[in-house]
Design a protein around this motif. Structure first.
Motif, PDB file in Angstrom:
ATOM      1  N   GLY A   1      -0.217   1.407  -3.796  1.00 55.86           N
ATOM      2  CA  GLY A   1      -1.396   1.758  -3.027  1.00 55.86           C
ATOM      3  C   GLY A   1      -2.170   2.880  -3.694  1.00 55.86           C
TER       4      GLY A   1
ATOM      5  N   LYS B   1       0.840  -1.204   0.000  1.00 56.19           N
ATOM      6  CA  LYS B   1       0.000   0.000   0.000  1.00 56.19           C
ATOM      7  C   LYS B   1       0.871   1.248   0.000  1.00 56.19           C
TER       8      LYS B   1
ATOM      9  N   ALA C   1      -4.431   4.101   2.924  1.00 54.73           N
ATOM     10  CA  ALA C   1      -3.739   4.494   1.696  1.00 54.73           C
ATOM     11  C   ALA C   1      -4.143   5.902   1.239  1.00 54.73           C
TER      12      ALA C   1
ATOM     13  N   ALA D   1      -2.380  -1.233  -7.010  1.00 57.78           N
ATOM     14  CA  ALA D   1      -2.846  -1.859  -5.772  1.00 57.78           C
ATOM     15  C   ALA D   1      -2.793  -3.363  -5.906  1.00 57.78           C
TER      16      ALA D   1
END
Lengths: 330, 553
Positions: free
Chosen positions: B95, A234, B122, B99
């Protein structure tokens, strides 16, 4: 939540049971110590009659089981009996001010020890956790190795040696802190803190390694978990990955090690107290053993045991609470 | 979708070489693969385990796992070279623009935080949206992905949410920054079929709706047929072929691809019906069982006749393995009986005689963990030979060699090997030999092929079928895979929530009319037809699939 409450109550009951068992062990062990108070106080002049008289006065002629229960009954009400040494002193002077009660004798010493433990913990725990997190973050780097070497050498050195090294650098060569920690009752907090700082720093050096290494290991252990990979994917920064994603899941083992070290701060400080002439419970304990002052020895042991059990209990409960599965059942 | 067509590819991987470290040496995992992905396109990556699918998928994000390195080639994302980019540049993309959706959502959500907190992380950290806005957006996404209670579900912890729901929540989390590319790494492999279909349709909708490009990694051909525009087939780190989905399904060029397609054709001929009045070899009679206070089996009854295979089918938690534990005596039932050859068996295995124990053997799902890693193949198989049959010395060795021949492994080569020196399929064969060593009449096969690749699994099924014919064994075949049932079963028992909901001969089970649950199970198994999912959704309606449909029963 009811679930957690049951677990906590169970642990409390278990803790109490453990304390009871420990009290038996303490009582038996202390009574098995060679020599007795009557003989050691009368010294050369001990005749069988005078020894017997003192023993009768102090109740030492009763059977052990009776003595145990009368002691336990008193201890449960906060009455640890009278110190043998103080009692006979009171007899000599003819006064009966109650100054001989064990509780009164221990209370101020215990408060001092707790103060020292609290100051040490306030420095050592955050210090160790931050070092552990940083070591995990920069694992296998020069910083990580230096931290490990530093904490390991400080835990491997004898306490008195660390104490004298600190005295040398912080009291003798650079007189920043006092080398003697003579604490008394009506001292201002800041003075007290200043006098306590050097022993507290010594203890910090002693307990940091354990906590820091557990923090590092517990975090690194989790770094191969899928949710850590997810946090990295992430785009989270390495520090955030560790502090926010790894640390909360690594708390249980860390809490346990912290508790063991806190217990050590309360029960294992005899050497440091002696070096800094700190009027804590450790010194009192050693003196009482020397004079065969059984009520004081027993009370100290019981306090130490209670501290251990209580801290481990707290650690248990906190590790349970750190688990979201238990905090938030399905 | 109204954007002007952009011809520059979103992802361009050229001649990528990736190594993995094993015992101080670097061995190649990916040996020079090219990959091009246009905006809004979905590329399916398929191959067996060890083909390097996940490694390649992660490399498209510029990421490698520990012990893996990229040793050559290039990875470009939207013109940015990910292999030379600094960590900070990559973090900014991950992110936000790229992703990832992992295989096991249960393991990939942080157990310590609520779903919504993980969802907003995120966007907030990348500075795209505030906490509040992105939480609201999260709830909107949950609603789009058809999660139950979208307003409330985000405030739960991962362990409070079911697997299929978590997988959709993870897809929502991947969408939180509206990325240009999502890597789906086997997102439905760990799910039951009825749940899988829900996740598949949710993923497909949302990817189409936001025109997100995706790399969809799976080993399941029927799944990839529903999801991908193009398919790339990998084998041992090399590309076999790439083509658009329909071409690939109808006209595969390479032999390997053809062999993958052909796997599903194995099916045993039907056996003659059991004579009426025959005594079943194993008979489960009205069994109730519980773990602690929680009752997990309710009045389970079925028969297994000599020389036949009964497939016990159901989703996770349906009580299939518990039934097996009752038959073996590991979990004594609360009520009911297990009869063997007409005579009741003691409920607890400790009370059974050695001969009773010998008759019932098990083969396990994870051959990896079912074999002692410190013992050689010879020792593993010799132990039951000695224990049950009392053979020692030369006779024991001969018996072990015979068993190894039976499972088609050369004794001279394999006798002294350790489990770590075997492939997955070979390990499973050793598991079979160990079961055979006791010379049983009945073997319980607990998901024995579900950890294996299709080709290997087929080999195991053929072996089991041959052994059944030669030794007239009876099998209880626990599985959730209906293709396996079709291939090997004579009778089928369908279980749900600890109840037997339907049972009968295979031919009857696979033809209507079905029990509603069997019908749902059968219709949820993906088929190779790329229009299968679309047609099914039209036929059943989006509200009548997966958990929702199960709950209606």
């Amino acid at each position: 939540m009811g679930n957690v409450l049951t677990i906590i109550l169970q642990r409390l009951a278990l803790g109490f049971l453990t304390l009871l068992v420990v009290s038996v062990v303490i009582f038996v062990a202390v009574n098995l110590l060679p020599g007795d108070f009557a003989q050691s106080i009368l010294g050369q002049g001990a005749t069988p009659e005078s020894v017997a008289a003192i023993r009768r006065d102090l109740g030492l002629d009763q059977p052990m089981v009776t003595r145990y229960f009368s002691w336990l009954g008193g201890a449960l009400q906060g009455d640890f009996g009278s110190s043998f040494a103080q009692a006979s002193f009171a007899n000599f002077t003819g006064s009966d001010s109650g100054a001989g009660s064990v509780a009164q004798q221990i209370a101020p010493r215990f408060a001092n020890t707790m103060f020292l433990a609290a100051v040490s913990a306030a420095i050592a725990v955050p210090f160790a956790l931050v070092l552990g997190v940083l070591a995990a973050l920069y694992r296998n780097s020069v910083f990580d190795r230096a931290t490990n070497i530093f904490t390991l050498s400080s835990i491997s050195s004898p306490e008195f040696f660390l104490a004298y090294v600190l005295i040398l650098f912080l009291a003798v060569l650079n007189p920043i802190l006092p080398s003697v920690s003579n604490i008394f009752a009506d001292m201002a907090f800041s003075d007290r803190l200043e006098k306590t700082l050097l022993p507290a720093l010594t203890l910090t050096l002693v307990v940091t390694a354990h906590m820091m290494r557990m923090t590092r290991a517990a975090i690194i252990n989790l770094l191969s978990s899928p949710y850590i990979e997810m946090a990295r994917l992430k785009g989270m920064s390495p520090l955030r990955v560790i502090v926010r994603h790894a640390l909360p899941n690594a708390l249980a083992p860390i809490i346990n090690v912290v508790a063991i070290n806190l217990a050590y701060l309360i029960t294992g400080v005899v050497v440091v107290e002696v070096v800094f002439v700190y009027p804590g419970i450790g010194q009192l304990f050693v003196d009482s053993v020397k004079f065969r002052d059984i009520p004081v020895v027993q009370a100290c042991c019981l306090i130490f045991a209670a501290a251990y059990i209580l801290l481990n209990l707290t650690a248990d409960i906190m590790s349970i609470l750190s688990n979201p599965r238990l905090r938030h059942p399905k | 979708m109204t954007q002007a067509p952009d011809t520059t590819p979103l992802v361009k991987i050229r001649d990528i070489r990736i190594d993995g470290r094993s015992d101080e040496t670097w061995l190649p995992i990916i040996k020079g693969v090219n990959l091009t992905l246009q905006r809004g396109q979905v590329l399916g990556l398929i191959g067996e385990s060890g083909a390097g699918k996940s490694t390649l998928g992660l490399a498209a994000m510029g990421y490698t796992r520990d012990g893996v390195r990229i040793s050559g080639g290039s990875v470009e994302f939207d013109g940015i070279d990910l292999l030379t980019a600094s960590a900070a540049v990559k973090r900014d993309l991950l992110g936000k623009r790229i992703a990832y959706v992992a295989q096991s959502a249960a393991a990939s959500f942080n157990p310590a935080h609520r779903l919504i907190d993980q969802h907003v992380e995120a966007p907030v950290q990348h500075g795209i949206a505030g906490r509040k806005d992105s939480a609201e957006d999260g709830i909107a996404l949950y609603r789009k992905l058809r999660l139950p209670n979208p307003e409330e579900i985000g405030f739960r912890y991962p362990h409070q949410v079911s697997g299929g729901q978590l997988q959709r929540a993870m897809t929502a989390m991947a969408m939180s920054c509206r990325p240009d590319l999502i890597i789906f790494d086997e997102p439905t492999t760990a799910l039951d079929v009825t749940t899988q279909i829900e996740v598949l349709s949710a993923i497909r909708d949302i990817v189409a709706q936001y025109n997100t490009a995706a790399i969809y990694i799976t080993h399941d051909l029927a799944v990839v047929a529903q999801m991908a525009d193009r398919i790339k087939v990998l084998l041992r780190g090399e590309e076999i072929e790439t083509a658009d989905t329909r071409t690939m399904l109808t006209a595969p060029v390479q032999d390997y691809t053809k062999s993958l397609w052909a796997v599903r054709s194995f099916e045993r001929p039907a056996k003659p019906a059991v004579q009426t009045g025959a005594v079943p070899l194993v008979s489960v009679r009205n069994v109730d069982a519980a773990y602690g206070k929680e009752k997990v089996l309710h009045d389970v009854s079925f028969d297994i006749h000599a020389g036949r295979t009964v497939a016990v089918v159901g989703e996770s938690g349906s009580g299939k393995s518990t039934t097996a534990r009752c038959i073996t005596g590991l979990l004594p039932p609360m009520a009911g009986q297990i009869l063997f050859d007409g005579a009741p068996l003691p409920p607890d295995y400790r009370k059974r005689s050695k001969d009773q124990l010998r008759q019932i053997q098990m083969i396990y799902q994870m051959a990896d963990t079912a074999l002692n890693p410190r013992m050689s193949v010879g020792q593993i198989i010799a132990r039951p030979v000695q224990f049950y049959l009392g053979l020692t010395g030369k006779a024991k060795r001969q018996r072990v060699d015979a068993l190894l021949n039976q499972i088609e492994l050369d004794p001279a080569e394999y006798y002294n090997r350790l489990p770590s020196e075997l492939s997955g399929g070979q390990k499973q064969r050793i598991g079979i030999a160990r079961a055979l060593a006791a010379e049983p009449r009945f073997i319980i096969c607990d998901e024995v092929t579900s950890a294996l690749d299709q080709l290997v699994a087929e080999g195991i099924l053929r072996l089991l079928a041959r052994l059944q014919d030669e030794l007239s064994l009876s099998y209880m075949f626990i599985t959730h895979d209906l293709a396996t049932v079709r291939a090997i079963a004579d009778e089928v028992v369908v279980m749900k929530d600890g109840y037997v909901v339907e049972q009968g001969p295979k031919a009857e089970m696979f033809s209507p009319p079905h029990h509603a649950y069997t019908d749902l199970l059968l219709s949820s198994v993906p088929e190779m037809d790329p229009d299968w999912l679309t047609n099914l959704l039209v036929e059943r309606g989006v509200d009548n699939i997966g958990d929702a449909a199960v709950n209606e029963l």
